[in-house]
Design an enzyme around this catalytic site. Structure first.
Site, mmCIF file in Angstrom:
data_model
loop_
_atom_site.group_PDB
_atom_site.id
_atom_site.type_symbol
_atom_site.label_atom_id
_atom_site.label_comp_id
_atom_site.label_asym_id
_atom_site.label_seq_id
_atom_site.Cartn_x
_atom_site.Cartn_y
_atom_site.Cartn_z
ATOM 1 N N LYS A 1 4.687 -13.759 4.903
ATOM 2 C CA LYS A 1 5.099 -14.970 3.836
ATOM 3 C C LYS A 1 6.771 -14.715 3.293
ATOM 4 C CE LYS A 1 2.942 -17.651 0.869
ATOM 5 N NZ LYS A 1 2.386 -19.027 0.600
ATOM 6 N N ASP B 1 -0.681 -17.409 4.176
ATOM 7 C CA ASP B 1 -1.525 -18.585 4.195
ATOM 8 C C ASP B 1 -2.056 -19.746 4.388
ATOM 9 O OD1 ASP B 1 0.322 -20.026 3.426
ATOM 10 O OD2 ASP B 1 0.281 -19.790 1.338
ATOM 11 N N ASP C 1 -4.945 -6.561 6.258
ATOM 12 C CA ASP C 1 -6.408 -5.981 5.998
ATOM 13 C C ASP C 1 -7.808 -7.361 5.780
ATOM 14 O OD1 ASP C 1 -8.675 -4.215 4.695
ATOM 15 O OD2 ASP C 1 -7.194 -4.189 3.068
ATOM 16 N N ASP D 1 -10.822 -8.712 7.563
ATOM 17 C CA ASP D 1 -11.827 -9.306 7.640
ATOM 18 C C ASP D 1 -12.687 -10.472 6.929
ATOM 19 O OD1 ASP D 1 -11.660 -6.379 6.524
ATOM 20 O OD2 ASP D 1 -12.739 -6.531 4.494
ATOM 21 N N TYR E 1 0.674 -0.950 -0.280
ATOM 22 C CA TYR E 1 0.027 0.475 0.264
ATOM 23 C C TYR E 1 1.098 1.281 0.242
ATOM 24 C CZ TYR E 1 -4.370 -3.234 1.189
ATOM 25 O OH TYR E 1 -4.931 -3.859 0.268
HETATM 26 MG MG MG Z 1 -10.127 -3.625 4.083
#
Ligand code: MG
Ligand code: NAI
Length: 326
Positions: free
Chosen positions: A167, A199, A223, A227, A120
């Site tokens: 990772k 993962d 992120d 969720d 990001y």
């Molecule tokens: Mg989000």
């Protein structure tokens, strides 16, 4: 002492759940000065700018900020606002509440997500018609700052340690540096850690969330995985978050503007009210924070409930029920 709070409701249900949280805060015996400012799709339509300079400046100077959500302009709003409060960590608790129909009712997790870099960082290019690239940035300094926060967090809140999710087996340089730095800081602080590849974590947290407690992870992983955890606990309407910096912080629900229900006064205000409770803690009002959390949990358990949780109550009904319990 009065706290100046920037209130930025944004778009969609941000306009409904943010005033609900302010109503709850106003019912407490604490001196707040709320200053409202605009951001998001609606103000962009009007002025051409999704994040007006006065909104950025307000967030950068207020003691804390309450943000709702922004629509299509979310990235143009929330990324600079996190920067305005100099936030290096996004704290995202994902907890299943009694009485709520959760996929995994035993879930009780806290994600500490790196909040400034990774994929990001904004270094994306379109090289040719066929080829696009993204540069993933990981620094030792940001990893260290996150790890130091995590060590203080587990000590202060009585957790045994934390799990590092990464990772590094594939992203050897970037997640290698993240992993190495976080583990080294934890070791220096005498904090226990374990590590899981991101993962594998996704599978393990679905099968048995109880094996995890505090999870420290890079930006994108935090992120996505938080969720995923929202799905385990009964939906996005329940997840609060805090973007914490060295001197200020911004509190927002994890959910977006929910265009499918916006304007109908049926948005679940719980995520935003619990975000406000996190703000109370941040400002040193631990007792009031605990009382607000208990009131929300009690209302979640015994109702009234909004339609996302199977009820038929409005945002206001739920907010008033929380205030009644206070
Ligand atoms: Mg989000
Ligand atoms: P969303 O979180 O807005 O909605 C996803 C689903 O969850 C919808 O069915 C919605 O009705 C439900 N939901 C979310 N919060 C709820 C609540 N408090 N009560 C009841 N139901 C709730 O995510 P979506 O649909 O992916 O995005 C919609 C818009 O929000 C997009 O324009 C997106 O860019 C923006 N967004 C903004 C964010 C921010 O400002 N931080 C974060 C995520 C999305």
């Amino acid at each position: 002492m009065s706290h100046q709070i920037a209130v930025i409701p944004g778009d969609g249900i941000g306009q409904e759940v943010t005033p609900a949280a302010v109503d709850v805060l106003e019912s407490l015996d604490i001196d707040f000065e709320f200053v409202e400012a605009e951001a998001g799709d609606a103000v962009k339509e009007e002025t051409g700018e999704a994040l007006p300079a006065e909104t950025y400046d307000l967030a950068a100077s207020a003691d804390a900020t309450l943000f709702g959500a922004a629509g299509e302009t979310a990235a143009d709003v929330i990324l600079p606002l996190r920067e305005a409060v100099d936030s290096f960590v996004n704290v995202r608790p994902a907890k299943a509440y009694p009485g709520i129909d959760a996929v995994r009712p035993e879930t009780d997790l806290i994600f500490l997500r790196e909040n400034t870099e990774g994929v990001y960082s904004g270094h994306e290019d379109r090289l040719t018609q066929d080829v696009s690239t993204l540069t993933r940035v990981v620094t030792e300094s940001a990893s260290r700052q996150l790890a130091e926060y995590a060590c203080e967090f587990v000590a202060e809140h009585g957790h045994d340690g934390f799990t590092v999710v990464h990772k590094a087996n594939v992203m050897r340089e970037t997640d290698g540096l993240f992993r190495e730095t976080v583990l080294e800081v934890a070791d220096d602080h005498g904090v226990e850690t374990d590590e899981v590849l991101m993962d594998a974590f996704a599978t393990q947290v679905c099968l048995d969330p109880e094996q995890f407690d505090v999870v420290v992870c890079p930006n994108l992983a935090g992120d996505v995985l938080s969720d995923l955890a929202a799905g385990l606990v009964g939906g996005l309407g329940l997840l609060p978050s805090a973007n914490v910096g060295p001197e200020r912080a911004l509190f927002e629900p994890v959910h977006g503007t929910a265009p499918d229900i916006a304007g109908e006064s049926v948005a679940n205000p719980a995520a935003k009210i619990i975000s406000a409770a996190m703000m109370l803690e941040y400002l040193g009002h631990d007792d009031e924070a605990g009382t607000v959390r208990e009131a929300v949990e009690d209302v979640l358990e015994s109702g009234p409930r909004t339609p996302d949780l199977g009820g038929d109550a409005s945002t206001e009904d739920v907010t008033n029920a929380v205030i009644d319990r206070l």
